[in-house]
Structure formats: structure tokens, C-alpha cells
Design a protein around this motif. Structure first.
Motif, PDB file in Angstrom:
ATOM      1  N   GLU A 123       0.843  -1.202   0.000  1.00  0.00           N
ATOM      2  CA  GLU A 123       0.000   0.000   0.000  1.00  0.00           C
ATOM      3  C   GLU A 123       0.881   1.256   0.000  1.00  0.00           C
ATOM      4  OE1 GLU A 123      -3.239   0.144   2.860  1.00  0.00           O
ATOM      5  OE2 GLU A 123      -3.534   2.280   2.456  1.00  0.00           O
ATOM      6  N   GLY A 124       1.983   1.197   0.739  1.00  0.00           N
ATOM      7  CA  GLY A 124       2.907   2.336   0.793  1.00  0.00           C
ATOM      8  C   GLY A 124       3.519   2.639  -0.566  1.00  0.00           C
ATOM      9  N   VAL A 125       3.811   1.587  -1.341  1.00  0.00           N
ATOM     10  CA  VAL A 125       4.323   1.807  -2.704  1.00  0.00           C
ATOM     11  C   VAL A 125       3.259   2.550  -3.516  1.00  0.00           C
ATOM     12  CG1 VAL A 125       4.921   0.652  -4.876  1.00  0.00           C
ATOM     13  CG2 VAL A 125       5.911  -0.163  -2.732  1.00  0.00           C
ATOM     14  N   GLY A 126       1.992   2.172  -3.305  1.00  0.00           N
ATOM     15  CA  GLY A 126       0.899   2.863  -4.007  1.00  0.00           C
ATOM     16  C   GLY A 126       0.820   4.321  -3.596  1.00  0.00           C
ATOM     17  N   VAL A 127       0.966   4.583  -2.313  1.00  0.00           N
ATOM     18  CA  VAL A 127       0.942   5.971  -1.822  1.00  0.00           C
ATOM     19  C   VAL A 127       2.084   6.757  -2.483  1.00  0.00           C
ATOM     20  CG1 VAL A 127       1.280   7.428   0.229  1.00  0.00           C
ATOM     21  CG2 VAL A 127      -0.169   5.387   0.380  1.00  0.00           C
ATOM     22  N   ALA A 128       3.269   6.142  -2.524  1.00  0.00           N
ATOM     23  CA  ALA A 128       4.431   6.810  -3.123  1.00  0.00           C
ATOM     24  C   ALA A 128       4.189   7.084  -4.606  1.00  0.00           C
ATOM     25  CB  ALA A 128       5.678   5.938  -2.945  1.00  0.00           C
ATOM     26  N   ARG A 129       3.672   6.094  -5.303  1.00  0.00           N
ATOM     27  CA  ARG A 129       3.450   6.271  -6.750  1.00  0.00           C
ATOM     28  C   ARG A 129       2.358   7.311  -7.013  1.00  0.00           C
ATOM     29  NH1 ARG A 129       2.609   0.993 -10.013  1.00  0.00           N
ATOM     30  NH2 ARG A 129       3.219   2.338 -11.733  1.00  0.00           N
ATOM     31  N   GLY A 130       1.315   7.281  -6.191  1.00  0.00           N
ATOM     32  CA  GLY A 130       0.232   8.257  -6.357  1.00  0.00           C
ATOM     33  C   GLY A 130       0.753   9.671  -6.168  1.00  0.00           C
ATOM     34  N   ALA A 131       1.540   9.873  -5.111  1.00  0.00           N
ATOM     35  CA  ALA A 131       2.087  11.211  -4.828  1.00  0.00           C
ATOM     36  C   ALA A 131       3.056  11.623  -5.924  1.00  0.00           C
ATOM     37  CB  ALA A 131       2.787  11.201  -3.471  1.00  0.00           C
ATOM     38  N   MET A 132       3.882  10.666  -6.366  1.00  0.00           N
ATOM     39  CA  MET A 132       4.884  10.985  -7.392  1.00  0.00           C
ATOM     40  C   MET A 132       4.197  11.347  -8.721  1.00  0.00           C
ATOM     41  SD  MET A 132       8.015   8.610  -8.727  1.00  0.00           S
ATOM     42  CE  MET A 132       6.981   7.345  -9.448  1.00  0.00           C
ATOM     43  N   ASP A 133       3.224  10.549  -9.133  1.00  0.00           N
ATOM     44  CA  ASP A 133       2.537  10.813 -10.412  1.00  0.00           C
ATOM     45  C   ASP A 133       1.854  12.175 -10.396  1.00  0.00           C
ATOM     46  OD1 ASP A 133       3.403   8.357 -11.193  1.00  0.00           O
ATOM     47  OD2 ASP A 133       1.461   7.343 -10.997  1.00  0.00           O
ATOM     48  N   MET A 134       1.197  12.470  -9.263  1.00  0.00           N
ATOM     49  CA  MET A 134       0.503  13.754  -9.149  1.00  0.00           C
ATOM     50  C   MET A 134       1.513  14.910  -9.239  1.00  0.00           C
ATOM     51  SD  MET A 134      -2.075  14.677  -6.064  1.00  0.00           S
ATOM     52  CE  MET A 134      -3.301  13.534  -6.658  1.00  0.00           C
ATOM     53  N   THR A 135       2.674  14.715  -8.641  1.00  0.00           N
ATOM     54  CA  THR A 135       3.700  15.764  -8.627  1.00  0.00           C
ATOM     55  C   THR A 135       4.312  15.940 -10.016  1.00  0.00           C
ATOM     56  OG1 THR A 135       4.143  15.211  -6.334  1.00  0.00           O
ATOM     57  CG2 THR A 135       5.821  16.511  -7.453  1.00  0.00           C
ATOM     58  N   ILE A 136       4.609  14.831 -10.684  1.00  0.00           N
ATOM     59  CA  ILE A 136       5.187  14.929 -12.043  1.00  0.00           C
ATOM     60  C   ILE A 136       4.195  15.644 -12.975  1.00  0.00           C
ATOM     61  CG2 ILE A 136       6.100  13.613 -14.033  1.00  0.00           C
ATOM     62  CD1 ILE A 136       7.870  13.364 -11.480  1.00  0.00           C
ATOM     63  N   LEU A 156      -2.949  14.981   1.296  1.00  0.00           N
ATOM     64  CA  LEU A 156      -3.632  13.786   1.807  1.00  0.00           C
ATOM     65  C   LEU A 156      -2.707  12.570   1.728  1.00  0.00           C
ATOM     66  CD1 LEU A 156      -7.134  14.335   0.102  1.00  0.00           C
ATOM     67  CD2 LEU A 156      -6.462  14.910   2.455  1.00  0.00           C
ATOM     68  N   TYR A 157      -1.808  12.583   0.713  1.00  0.00           N
ATOM     69  CA  TYR A 157      -0.831  11.488   0.610  1.00  0.00           C
ATOM     70  C   TYR A 157       0.131  11.522   1.799  1.00  0.00           C
ATOM     71  CZ  TYR A 157      -2.458  10.143  -3.990  1.00  0.00           C
ATOM     72  OH  TYR A 157      -3.243   9.675  -5.012  1.00  0.00           O
ATOM     73  N   MET A 158       0.510  12.752   2.182  1.00  0.00           N
ATOM     74  CA  MET A 158       1.424  12.858   3.321  1.00  0.00           C
ATOM     75  C   MET A 158       0.754  12.316   4.589  1.00  0.00           C
ATOM     76  SD  MET A 158       3.510  16.125   4.755  1.00  0.00           S
ATOM     77  CE  MET A 158       5.003  15.983   3.784  1.00  0.00           C
ATOM     78  N   LYS A 159      -0.541  12.620   4.734  1.00  0.00           N
ATOM     79  CA  LYS A 159      -1.260  12.170   5.934  1.00  0.00           C
ATOM     80  C   LYS A 159      -1.381  10.641   5.955  1.00  0.00           C
ATOM     81  CE  LYS A 159      -3.752  16.442   6.624  1.00  0.00           C
ATOM     82  NZ  LYS A 159      -5.017  17.154   6.547  1.00  0.00           N
ATOM     83  N   ARG A 160      -1.717  10.046   4.815  1.00  0.00           N
ATOM     84  CA  ARG A 160      -1.836   8.582   4.784  1.00  0.00           C
ATOM     85  C   ARG A 160      -0.474   7.928   5.048  1.00  0.00           C
ATOM     86  NH1 ARG A 160      -3.780   4.406   6.638  1.00  0.00           N
ATOM     87  NH2 ARG A 160      -3.702   2.523   5.396  1.00  0.00           N
ATOM     88  N   ASP A 161       0.565   8.530   4.460  1.00  0.00           N
ATOM     89  CA  ASP A 161       1.910   7.984   4.666  1.00  0.00           C
ATOM     90  C   ASP A 161       2.277   7.979   6.145  1.00  0.00           C
ATOM     91  OD1 ASP A 161       4.676   7.198   3.918  1.00  0.00           O
ATOM     92  OD2 ASP A 161       5.132   9.190   4.694  1.00  0.00           O
ATOM     93  N   ARG A 162       1.919   9.056   6.836  1.00  0.00           N
ATOM     94  CA  ARG A 162       2.268   9.141   8.267  1.00  0.00           C
ATOM     95  C   ARG A 162       1.608   8.002   9.053  1.00  0.00           C
ATOM     96  NH1 ARG A 162       5.752  11.517   6.819  1.00  0.00           N
ATOM     97  NH2 ARG A 162       6.446  13.636   7.269  1.00  0.00           N
ATOM     98  N   ALA A 163       0.328   7.753   8.785  1.00  0.00           N
ATOM     99  CA  ALA A 163      -0.393   6.705   9.520  1.00  0.00           C
ATOM    100  C   ALA A 163       0.124   5.324   9.123  1.00  0.00           C
ATOM    101  CB  ALA A 163      -1.882   6.825   9.251  1.00  0.00           C
ATOM    102  N   LEU A 164       0.374   5.146   7.835  1.00  0.00           N
ATOM    103  CA  LEU A 164       0.822   3.834   7.338  1.00  0.00           C
ATOM    104  C   LEU A 164       2.225   3.500   7.843  1.00  0.00           C
ATOM    105  CD1 LEU A 164      -0.399   1.652   5.545  1.00  0.00           C
ATOM    106  CD2 LEU A 164       0.543   2.827   3.549  1.00  0.00           C
ATOM    107  N   GLN A 165       3.061   4.521   7.978  1.00  0.00           N
ATOM    108  CA  GLN A 165       4.421   4.271   8.478  1.00  0.00           C
ATOM    109  C   GLN A 165       4.385   3.707   9.893  1.00  0.00           C
ATOM    110  OE1 GLN A 165       7.770   6.567   7.969  1.00  0.00           O
ATOM    111  NE2 GLN A 165       7.213   7.432   6.003  1.00  0.00           N
ATOM    112  N   GLU A 166       3.453   4.188  10.697  1.00  0.00           N
ATOM    113  CA  GLU A 166       3.357   3.712  12.093  1.00  0.00           C
ATOM    114  C   GLU A 166       2.764   2.310  12.166  1.00  0.00           C
ATOM    115  OE1 GLU A 166       4.500   4.939  14.894  1.00  0.00           O
ATOM    116  OE2 GLU A 166       5.320   6.669  13.860  1.00  0.00           O
TER     117      GLU A 166
END
Ligand code: FAD
Length: 379
Positions: free
Chosen positions: A248-261, A351-361
Motif C-alpha cells: 500500500e505504501g508503494v501505491g501511496v508513493a506512486r500516487g504522490a509521485m505521479d501527481m507531482t510529475i 492527503l498522501y502525506m497524511k496517509r503515509d504518516r499513519a501507514l508508516q506507524e
């Protein structure tokens, strides 16, 4: 084994990608339920749709009515869940609880698995007892009482605890709090008397509970596996959950990266697209490499787990730690490269940053897993 999907898995990925982008989008799910202050934090209708797609029972064996698929396949769904920030009980129910129930009696499987497969039931898993992940310490106690047990203690950050039809609880049936042995897993039904929940909304808008068991009476048939023999099952549940959370974290990373690119290709400053500035190009390409490496580690770990390799447990920590770093970088760079608007709620990048924070824990952060890798490697 190659670090990419075979034909069947690629087909599943196509289906999951379009389904989740359409039905699980941020506007339709995360923002919708968040803005209504939904008590569950996710939509039950989507959960039923996921069942119709065959997702909910992916990890349930065919003999038990499921699809008998593996962690590569579950990871495909989880990556799309991460990409779209789709709130759903898939990770806790279809990965963690389903892994626990594999070790349950036929009676337990018959009681709970049909509801999961049909998308009617939601399950939670209660392991931790403090703010940080520390499964080595289980103080919550289940004492013999008649033909069953009496459960006393508390659990923290039980994701979907208040919405769950059943909670898998790790309790101590013998020994002292830090002992590796003496753990038993129980399937605690929603309506158990003397169980109370204090619900908290987390930074990613999901809902968890601090759950108290104040002498909860359980039948002997609530035991998953053997009395005092729960540590091995708990380890299997944790490994599956960590690999799932990493996917799921890879998905969060890819979602954030794609949106940023995409943003770098639209936003103009100083008369140029900001993506034309070399400073940002270097950062974007570094991010891309980190996300690709993290994704490869996760696929390798899923393959090892599906193949029954002894290395899977160690690799689950490598994957969780590596993804925590890569996804952390993706969401930080995402917000930075969006400039000031990256700070606002109007844009989804935060919102990606927020999900990442919860998922990391969830199930251990990068430090926990880096330390675990060191310890398991003899340091
Ligand atoms: C919390 C907060 C409070 C604020 N308060 C105020 C305030 O009180 N008053 C006010 O006027 N403004 C305020 N701002 C706005 C702030 O000044 C701008 O966000 C900032 O100047 C950046 O501009 P921008 O948001 O348009 O980003 P952009 O200029 O669009 O930048 C987007 C991205 O591109 C990069 N970039 C841009 N140009 C280049 C370049 N030439 N080479 C390489 N990279 C480049 C940036 O580093 C960034 O990563 C605030 C912002 C925040 C986050």
C-alpha cells in the motif's frame, strides 16, 4: 523469479487499476467520508463492490470459498488502494485477519469467512498495547474460566475496531508480559459483553479504537490455533500485514509521485514550466529511482512469502523499512514541489502525506524494521 507481474497478475493489475481509480477515487471515497465525519471512515458499499470483484477473499483458500491467491495478488490490490488513498478494511480484514483465520478451526472459518468473502463483514486485529508497535510485549490476559476464557486488558490503535464484526485479539494465556511463548489468538465477536471502544480519528481520517476488555467471556471455540501456541500465528499475521502495508505504501508513493510529475508539467514560473528547471528534474528522477527500488523489494518479498521461503520474514522488514523511506520522500517532495498550494486542503497532495504518516506507524516504522533486520542478521 523476475521482479514483474506474470500475465495473469498483469491482467489483475489492469482490472484493479481501473476499478480503484473509478470507484475508490479520493473524491468518491476519502473526501466523501471524511467530509461527512463518517464513524467508520470507509464506505460499506465499496467493500461490497470489492467483494464482487473477488478481492475480499483473495487470500482465503479455495476449500474455504476464497480464490486461493497469494500476496503478490493481494499486493496488486493494495498498491491501487494506496495510489487512490481508498479507505477500506482490505488490509485488516482480507490480509491480517484472513491470515489468522487460516489457522482457525473449521467452525471459526465457517462462522467468519463467508461474511468476508461476500463483503458483509469487516475484521480488525488488536495486537499493540501502547502508542508504538511492540508485539514482543503482550500484557492483555486471557484466563481460563469454565470451558472458555476471560479476557482482561486493553489494546491501542485498533484500526476499524469499532466497525469490526470480529476482532482478532492477541492475548497472554501464560508467562509474563515479555515472554515469546504463552500467547493465544482469539476471535472476539463484535457483540461481546464487557468490551468497550474509545474511537479516535487518525491524521489520515481513518478511525481506530483504544479497546478495553473488562472480563470479556469467550467460549473455548474462540481460540485461533492452539492455546499458548499463538506466537507463530501472530508472526505469520504480522509478516503478511507488513508486506501488505508495504505494498500500500508503494501505491501511496506512486500516487504522490505521479501527481507531482503532472504538476511539474503544468505549473509555470519565470515563464517556464517548473519541470524544465534542472534542480527539479534531478529531484524527480531521484524520487523515481527510490520508488522503483522500493517496489522491487516489495514484489520480491511477496514472491518469497508466496513461495514459503524462510527469508520472507526478514524481507518483510526490509520492505516495510525501504517503503517507509521511499514513500516518505515521495510525499515530502510532492508537497515541496507543489509550492505553497501543496500545504492546502484544496489539493490532494497533502492527503498522501497524511496517509503515509499513519501507514508508516502501522505494524512498525522504518526504525523498528531497520533494527529488526539488524537483530535478525545477528547484530
Ligand atoms: C505556510 C505558508 C504561508 C505563506 N504565507 C505567505 C504570506 O503571508 N504572504 C505571501 O505573499 N505568501 C505566502 N506564502 C506563499 C509563499 O511565499 C509561496 O508559496 C512561495 O513563494 C513559493 O511560491 P509558489 O507557491 O507559487 O510555488 P512555485 O513558485 O510554483 O514553486 C513550485 C515548486 O517549483 C520550485 N521552483 C520554482 N521556481 C524554480 C526555479 N527557478 N528553479 C528551481 N525550482 C523552482 C519551487 O522550489 C517549488 O518546489 C505562504 C506559503 C506557505 C506554505
Amino acid at each position: 523469479m523476475p521482479l514483474y507481474h506474470d500475465d495473469d497478475q498483469a491482467m489483475l493489475a489492469d482490472t484493479a487499476t481501473s476499478f480503484m481509480a473509478e470507484e475508490g477515487s479520493i473524491a468518491k471515497q476519502l473526501r466523501h467520508w471524511r467530509d461527512r465525519d463518517c464513524k467508520d471512515g470507509f464506505g460499506h458499499e465499496l467493500w461490497k463492490q470489492m467483494a464482487e470483484m473477488g478481492f475480499t477473499g483473495m487470500l482465503v483458500g479455495e476449500d474455504d470459498g476464497g480464490l486461493g491467491m497469494g500476496h503478490v495478488e493481494a499486493g496488486i490490490v493494495l498498491e491501487e488502494i494506496g495510489r487512490n488513498l481508498t479507505p477500506s478494511p482490505f488490509l485488516t480484514s482480507s490480509v491480517l485477519a484472513a491470515t489468522a483465520l487460516k489457522h482457525g478451526s473449521n467452525d471459526l472459518k465457517g462462522r467468519y469467512l463467508p461474511g468476508l468473502i461476500e463483503g458483509e463483514s469487516v475484521f480488525a486485529v488488536a495486537i499493540d498495547e501502547t502508542a508504538k508497535h511492540r508485539p514482543s510485549r503482550i500484557a492483555c490476559r486471557a484466563e481460563k474460566s469454565g470451558n472458555g476464557f476471560k479476557l482482561t486488558g486493553s489494546k491501542s490503535f485498533v484500526i476499524h475496531g469499532a466497525s469490526a464484526d470480529m476482532i482478532v485479539v492477541a492475548a497472554r494465556t501464560s508467562g509474563s508480559d515479555e515472554d515469546a511463548d504463552g500467547i493465544t489468538l482469539f476471535a472476539v465477536p463484535k457483540d461481546a459483553a464487557n468490551m468497550s471502544h474509545n474511537a479516535v480519528r487518525l491524521v489520515d481520517s481513518s478511525v481506530a479504537t483504544h479497546t478495553k476488555f473488562d472480563g470479556v467471556e469467550l467460549d473455548g471455540d474462540a481460540v485461533i490455533g492452539e492455546v499458548d501456541g499463538g506466537r507463530e500465528i501472530l508472526n505469520a499475521v504480522l509478516t503478511a500485514g507488513r508486506v501488505g502495508a508495504a505494498a500500500e505504501g508503494v501505491g501511496v508513493a506512486r500516487g504522490a509521485m505521479d501527481m507531482t510529475i503532472d504538476y511539474l508539467k503544468q505549473r509555470k514560473q519565470f515563464g517556464k514550466l517548473i519541470g524544465e528547471f534542472q534542480a527539479l528534474q534531478h529531484r524527480a528522477s531521484h524520487l523515481y529511482s527510490e520508488v522503483e527500488i522500493a517496489r522491487a523489494v516489495v514484489i520480491k518479498t511477496q514472491q518469497l512469502l508466496d513461495g514459503g521461503s524462510e527469508q520472507a520474514e526478514l524481507m518483510s522488514s526490509v520492505a516495510k523499512a525501504k517503503v517507509a523511506k521511499a514513500a516518505g520522500l515521495a510525499v515530502k517532495e510532492g508537497v515541496q514541489m507543489h509550492g505553497g498550494i501543496g500545504m492546502t486542503d484544496e489539493y490532494d497532495i497533502g492527503l498522501y502525506m497524511k496517509r503515509d504518516r499513519a501507514l508508516q506507524e502501522f505494524l512498525g516504522d522504518a526504525y523498528f524494521h531497520a533494527n529488526r533486520v539488524a537483530e535478525m542478521s545477528g547484530y
